[in-house]
Design a protein around this motif. Structure first.
Motif, PDB file in Angstrom:
ATOM      1  N   GLY A 168      34.337  46.454 -18.858  1.00  0.00           N
ATOM      2  CA  GLY A 168      33.283  46.297 -17.855  1.00  0.00           C
ATOM      3  C   GLY A 168      32.022  45.673 -18.434  1.00  0.00           C
ATOM      4  O   GLY A 168      31.398  44.811 -17.810  1.00  0.00           O
ATOM      5  N   PHE A 169      31.666  46.093 -19.655  1.00  0.00           N
ATOM      6  CA  PHE A 169      30.441  45.581 -20.260  1.00  0.00           C
ATOM      7  C   PHE A 169      30.551  44.082 -20.506  1.00  0.00           C
ATOM      8  O   PHE A 169      29.630  43.314 -20.201  1.00  0.00           O
ATOM      9  CB  PHE A 169      30.168  46.308 -21.585  1.00  0.00           C
ATOM     10  N   ALA A 170      31.711  43.663 -21.016  1.00  0.00           N
ATOM     11  CA  ALA A 170      31.894  42.238 -21.283  1.00  0.00           C
ATOM     12  C   ALA A 170      31.908  41.441 -19.972  1.00  0.00           C
ATOM     13  O   ALA A 170      31.358  40.345 -19.899  1.00  0.00           O
ATOM     14  CB  ALA A 170      33.189  42.004 -22.056  1.00  0.00           C
ATOM     15  N   LYS A 212      15.278  44.631 -21.431  1.00  0.00           N
ATOM     16  CA  LYS A 212      15.170  43.177 -21.343  1.00  0.00           C
ATOM     17  C   LYS A 212      16.475  42.535 -21.804  1.00  0.00           C
ATOM     18  O   LYS A 212      16.974  41.592 -21.205  1.00  0.00           O
ATOM     19  CB  LYS A 212      14.015  42.731 -22.249  1.00  0.00           C
ATOM     20  N   GLN A 213      17.021  43.140 -22.892  1.00  0.00           N
ATOM     21  CA  GLN A 213      18.285  42.644 -23.424  1.00  0.00           C
ATOM     22  C   GLN A 213      19.371  42.663 -22.347  1.00  0.00           C
ATOM     23  O   GLN A 213      20.121  41.702 -22.176  1.00  0.00           O
ATOM     24  CB  GLN A 213      18.702  43.532 -24.612  1.00  0.00           C
ATOM     25  N   GLY A 214      19.427  43.784 -21.596  1.00  0.00           N
ATOM     26  CA  GLY A 214      20.437  43.920 -20.552  1.00  0.00           C
ATOM     27  C   GLY A 214      20.238  42.884 -19.463  1.00  0.00           C
ATOM     28  O   GLY A 214      21.208  42.316 -18.941  1.00  0.00           O
ATOM     29  N   TYR A 215      18.977  42.608 -19.149  1.00  0.00           N
ATOM     30  CA  TYR A 215      18.687  41.592 -18.139  1.00  0.00           C
ATOM     31  C   TYR A 215      19.233  40.236 -18.583  1.00  0.00           C
ATOM     32  O   TYR A 215      19.857  39.511 -17.818  1.00  0.00           O
ATOM     33  CB  TYR A 215      17.177  41.525 -17.910  1.00  0.00           C
ATOM     34  N   GLU A 216      19.026  39.941 -19.859  1.00  0.00           N
ATOM     35  CA  GLU A 216      19.531  38.672 -20.395  1.00  0.00           C
ATOM     36  C   GLU A 216      21.050  38.609 -20.308  1.00  0.00           C
ATOM     37  O   GLU A 216      21.629  37.602 -19.890  1.00  0.00           O
ATOM     38  CB  GLU A 216      19.093  38.504 -21.853  1.00  0.00           C
ATOM     39  N   LEU A 217      21.692  39.725 -20.686  1.00  0.00           N
ATOM     40  CA  LEU A 217      23.151  39.766 -20.657  1.00  0.00           C
ATOM     41  C   LEU A 217      23.668  39.509 -19.244  1.00  0.00           C
ATOM     42  O   LEU A 217      24.602  38.728 -19.030  1.00  0.00           O
ATOM     43  CB  LEU A 217      23.655  41.135 -21.136  1.00  0.00           C
ATOM     44  N   LEU A 269      32.936  45.021 -34.709  1.00  0.00           N
ATOM     45  CA  LEU A 269      33.109  43.777 -35.462  1.00  0.00           C
ATOM     46  C   LEU A 269      34.327  43.008 -34.952  1.00  0.00           C
ATOM     47  O   LEU A 269      34.307  41.780 -34.877  1.00  0.00           O
ATOM     48  CB  LEU A 269      33.262  44.080 -36.955  1.00  0.00           C
ATOM     49  N   TRP A 270      35.363  43.749 -34.598  1.00  0.00           N
ATOM     50  CA  TRP A 270      36.575  43.094 -34.094  1.00  0.00           C
ATOM     51  C   TRP A 270      36.255  42.370 -32.784  1.00  0.00           C
ATOM     52  O   TRP A 270      36.720  41.259 -32.554  1.00  0.00           O
ATOM     53  CB  TRP A 270      37.682  44.133 -33.898  1.00  0.00           C
ATOM     54  N   GLY A 271      35.437  43.031 -31.950  1.00  0.00           N
ATOM     55  CA  GLY A 271      35.016  42.375 -30.714  1.00  0.00           C
ATOM     56  C   GLY A 271      34.120  41.184 -31.014  1.00  0.00           C
ATOM     57  O   GLY A 271      34.234  40.125 -30.386  1.00  0.00           O
ATOM     58  N   ALA A 272      33.229  41.360 -31.993  1.00  0.00           N
ATOM     59  CA  ALA A 272      32.287  40.300 -32.325  1.00  0.00           C
ATOM     60  C   ALA A 272      33.006  39.055 -32.847  1.00  0.00           C
ATOM     61  O   ALA A 272      32.538  37.931 -32.676  1.00  0.00           O
ATOM     62  CB  ALA A 272      31.292  40.798 -33.369  1.00  0.00           C
ATOM     63  N   LYS A 285      26.643  39.305 -28.651  1.00  0.00           N
ATOM     64  CA  LYS A 285      26.185  40.694 -28.539  1.00  0.00           C
ATOM     65  C   LYS A 285      27.049  41.474 -27.560  1.00  0.00           C
ATOM     66  O   LYS A 285      27.435  42.609 -27.825  1.00  0.00           O
ATOM     67  CB  LYS A 285      24.731  40.720 -28.053  1.00  0.00           C
ATOM     68  N   SER A 286      27.338  40.872 -26.424  1.00  0.00           N
ATOM     69  CA  SER A 286      28.093  41.611 -25.415  1.00  0.00           C
ATOM     70  C   SER A 286      29.492  41.944 -25.924  1.00  0.00           C
ATOM     71  O   SER A 286      30.001  43.042 -25.692  1.00  0.00           O
ATOM     72  CB  SER A 286      28.168  40.825 -24.109  1.00  0.00           C
TER      73      SER A 286
END
Lengths: 367, 367
Positions: free
Chosen positions: A80-82, A224-229, A132-135, A252-253
């Protein structure tokens, strides 16, 4: 007026649609499943009763249902986050496995720390490895434009075999296909709760899961970070135009998504099994997480509710087989029906919208 | 626009997932009992003193199971795996028919299901609960500790608890005999072995087979190829192809469902005009795959063991805390009664070695 606003606040839980769509989907799925059972010559009421009974029948079953829900919640949050940042994290499965592996290695190899340090350290370690695996997929996407779906699918397999290799070479219990047990100082099981719940496997996972659910909300809607995402997710071009660093946000996401899935894996080891097996295929929690996130409309509360639904269906389906004597094949068809309707929200909306429009028109006529 | 496309893509995926669930349900249904050797079919194959199955007085057996329940939890292979889960379940069905007891099974979809599935039977007051396969090792131990009054039984692994009866097979002894067959009948002096996963139990097959070949034909080489999975016929086919390409004319497989691919490869080569042999495993696989490619089979009579232990438990002779080891002497492993493809002189040699193993003159290695 204020009524209207509170309704809108509430309906934000299911951003993609209204609250009604998932409910109708579930009901339709249950009805369709009942039809299948009826055609097969089985009593649907008895079967659903058995499902319910299996889930809430005893303290043991309630505990085990919670245990089933926990990994689904984490992978659901991950996917969901991605999704919120416009990325399809099909790699939650691999991140989950890496979280498990990290927890196993740290939980076994470090043997001098007290619980208060060791357990959180193991949790953070597994979380970071999952992240890290996601990154990795996020980096490939943001720097090279590699489609995250493809890289994630590949990384899932790499994670599975890498994990098998690490367990086999580093922490294998001789003569078996699993690792040694983790140290007691890394255990996340809650002994007193387990004995209260008739030996169901209870751990801190669900508590951490609820904390992560709120973090999901806070990060995306209160920072603010979440808004950007979210801006990147809505429209990457517009986000770039308004000065948001799109690649960085994608990275980041994916990292945060990987951390969520990684924590899920950590609790599977520290809470449920206390060891990790060498397996030929993954348990598939990451893929279940896609369905959980979709049904939950990628909203934390929605994901929590849908993970409960999936957990109940998964754990309770054994009861349909056991008490109501519905063959496992039919049980799988029934569960498949429910997931199908739940996932095809567009279909429901198609049925639902004309109905609403007519009602709206009627109301206008009356006015 | 892009978001829309992604949404529909993910919708498609979810649909495919649920459809897959439904289809896999149907698939495993179809893959059901066709061609499987039923316990009664293999029962006459008593080349040595077969377990007390036939000896048990059927007159009194009619009533011993009345009102009693026997449960069985499969491993993740499921009940239609054409291997030991299926054999065990067929044996339990036979027990149910012969004794009037009620038999039920629960399929485990994930590793995490082992414990709840065993618990379901235990908490429901089942007279005997089976865990099929070494994967149940840890779950069985935990459940046995938590429920000292339960009667449990386990195949292919040992749990040292007073309420668990463990059943092991001397696969190495049976494999030695098919090794003798292969060693005498190979024309290229090149023999293959396809294993499922590198587990101790599969290593026993390999070690016994190699020893058997070496005993009669020291010049022959045995090449091994591990698939890494018990349910991937495509990989089994590939593994067999590698061995046949390398000059092997006989391949012995101990790879469960993956082994089906070994037969497919042999049939493909046969229709292309090249005669090759497969040695089957667990039951007389010539019944399923035809005797034009099946040289013989290394039978592992899980069904007879399950039948014997269950009947004993029903008549009040549950031997908890013991480990039953079934080798050649006990008739737990061996060749089928009928071997149309093996010449009499080879069968005589097999019989000679069999007697040597039973008398202890030859000790077959296990790894």
């Amino acid at each position: 007026m204020s009524d209207n606003r509170s309704f809108r606040e509430w309906s934000r839980i299911f951003v993609a649609s209204s609250l009604w769509v998932p409910i109708i989907a579930i009901v339709l799925g249950l009805v369709c499943g009942a039809l299948v059972m009826w055609i097969g010559g089985y009593n649907a009421f008895e079967a659903y009763g058995a499902l319910f009974d299996k889930v809430f029948g005893s303290k043991y079953d309630i505990g085990e249902t919670v245990r089933t829900i926990t990994p689904l919640l984490f992978t659901g949050l991950s996917v969901g986050f991605a999704f919120r940042a416009g990325l399809f994290n099909i790699g939650a499965d691999g991140q989950f496995i890496m979280g498990m592996t990290g927890a196993t290695l740290i939980g076994i190899k470090i043997d001098f720390l007290p619980w208060i340090v060791h357990a959180p350290l193991t949790l953070v370690g597994g979380m970071l490895i999952g992240g890290l695996w996601g990154a990795l997929a996020g980096y490939l996407k943001s720097s090279r434009g590699v489609n995250e779906v493809i890289s994630c699918i590949m990384l899932n397999w790499i994670a599975l075999y890498l994990s098998n290799y690490l367990i086999r070479t580093l922490v294998l219990k001789p003569g078996t296909q699993r690792s040694e047990l983790i140290r007691d100082s890394a255990s996340m099981s809650i002994r007193w709760l387990s004995s209260f719940m008739e030996n169901a496997r209870m751990d801190w996972g669900i508590v951490v899961g609820l904390i992560c659910t709120s973090l999901f909300y806070i990060v995306l809607w209160r920072t603010k970070q979440g808004y950007e995402l979210r801006a990147v997710g809505f429209n990457p071009e517009a986000a770039r135009f308004s000065g948001i660093n799109v690649p960085k946000n994608m990275l980041k996401s994916m990292m945060i998504a990987g951390m969520f899935a990684g924590i899920g894996g950590v609790f599977e080891v520290l809470g449920v099994f206390h060891y990790q097996v060498i397996s030929a295929a993954s348990a598939g929690y990451g893929f279940d997480g896609i369905a959980v996130a979709l049904l939950g409309g990628n909203h934390p509360v929605g994901i929590l509710l849908s993970s409960i639904l999936f957990g109940v269906l998964t754990y309770g389906s054994a009861g349909m087989n056991f008490s109501a004597s519905v063959p496992t094949e039919i049980v799988r068809i029934v569960i498949g029906c429910i997931i199908f309707f739940v996932a095809s929200q567009g279909l429901i909306q198609m049925l639902y919208k004309p109905f609403m429009a007519r009602r709206e028109a009627k109301r206008k006529e009356a006015a | 626009m892009k978001k829309n496309a992604m949404k529909s893509a993910s919708l498609l995926l979810a649909t495919a997932t649920s459809l897959g669930l439904v289809l896999s349900g149907c698939g495993s249904n179809n893959a059901g009992n066709n061609g499987a050797a039923s316990p009664s079919a293999s029962a006459p194959a008593s080349e040595s003193a077969s377990p007390s199955e036939s000896a048990s007085p059927s007159a009194s057996a009619e009533s011993i199971g009345a009102g009693k329940k026997i449960g069985m939890a499969t491993d993740t292979g499921g009940v239609n795996d054409k291997s030991f889960n299926q054999q065990a379940w067929e044996a339990l069905e036979k027990v149910a028919k012969d004794t009037g007891a009620e038999a039920k099974y629960l399929e485990s979809k994930k590793d995490a299901d082992y414990q709840p599935n065993l618990n379901q039977f235990v908490k429901d007051g089942y007279a005997l609960t089976w865990g099929i396969g070494f994967l149940f090792d840890d779950a069985m131990k935990t459940v046995a500790e938590q429920n000292p009054d339960a009667q449990l039984a386990l195949i292919d692994s040992t749990v040292d608890m007073p309420n668990v009866q463990s059943v092991l097979f001397k696969e190495n002894e049976g494999s030695f005999l098919v090794g003798v067959v292969a060693g005498m009948m190979t024309e290229t002096n090149n023999i293959g072995f396809v294993g499922g996963m590198e587990l101790p139990v599969i290593k026993k097959f390999e070690a016994g087979f190699k020893a058997g070949v070496a005993a009669v034909n020291p010049d022959a080489v045995v090449n091994t190829n591990y698939v890494g999975d018990f349910s991937k016929p495509d990989l089994g086919k590939l593994a067999a192809a590698t061995l046949y390409d390398g000059g092997a004319d006989i391949v012995f497989h101990a790879a469960g469902g993956s082994g089906n691919g070994v037969f497919t490869e042999a049939k493909d080569r046969l229709s292309a005009g090249k005669k090759v042999w497969v040695i089957g495993v667990d039951k007389d696989q010539s019944l399923e795959f035809g005797s034009e490619v099946t040289l013989t089979s290394m039978m592992k009579k899980v069904d007879e063991a399950v039948y014997k232990v269950t009947s004993e438990a029903l008549s009040g002779n549950f031997q908890g805390g013991t480990t039953t080891v079934l080798g050649l002497a006990e008739g737990g492993v061996g060749l089928p009664a009928d071997n149309p493809n093996v010449p009499q002189e080879v069968l005589d040699k097999v019989e000679e070695y069999k007697q040597k193993i039973i008398s202890g003159e030859i000790a077959v290695p296990t790894e």
